[in-house]
Design an enzyme around this catalytic site. Sequence first.
Site, PDB file in Angstrom:
ATOM      1  N   CYS A  82      -9.993  24.242  75.522  1.00 43.75           N
ATOM      2  CA  CYS A  82     -10.598  24.708  74.479  1.00 43.75           C
ATOM      3  C   CYS A  82      -9.859  24.638  73.203  1.00 43.75           C
ATOM      4  CB  CYS A  82     -10.934  26.319  74.514  1.00 43.75           C
ATOM      5  SG  CYS A  82     -11.451  27.006  72.905  1.00 43.75           S
ATOM      6  N   GLY A  83     -10.666  24.193  72.223  1.00 51.45           N
ATOM      7  CA  GLY A  83     -10.111  23.980  70.813  1.00 51.45           C
ATOM      8  C   GLY A  83      -8.995  25.203  70.387  1.00 51.45           C
TER       9      GLY A  83
END
Length: 167
Positions: free
Chosen positions: A40-41
């Site tokens: 995930c970012g």
Amino acid sequence: MTNSSVNVSGIEFTTIDGTQVSMDDYAGHVVLLVNVASECGLTPQYEGLQELADDFADRGFFVIGFPCNQFMGQEPGDEAAIKEFTSGKYGITFPLTSKGDVNGEGRHPLYAELTKVADSDGEAGDVQWNFEKFLISPEGDVVGRFRPKVEPGAPELVEAIEEYLPV
């Protein structure tokens, strides 16, 4: 701070190593429960979560990561892969649960309770994304909900943690 009548005492979960644990095992401690993902970012928040765990460990504070693959498949690995990634890349030493769901009919019982709690804007309901944070008091009450973009070192989160920690 969120005032909540939601209590998670007695709810059981399985650790990433397969051990059965209860929230009762954390009675008397402040816990930050966070749904996590490896791709995930927001994954770099692992660093801040480990810092929080380290900074407040001697005052009875725990971070517990709850791996979840419900958001764009960003936690695709099995428990072994997740453990290897988190410890190898981020040096994570705080407990992780087995992978599970935070939303929907199959959501883990912990999240069935946690999602009843509103955030600072008064919004309850489903977890919005990876790295949503729930603060649990020493009595097992859910006392805060912090949305995914609230960084682990954010003043509002750190102040909330300190409010519930013993001196």
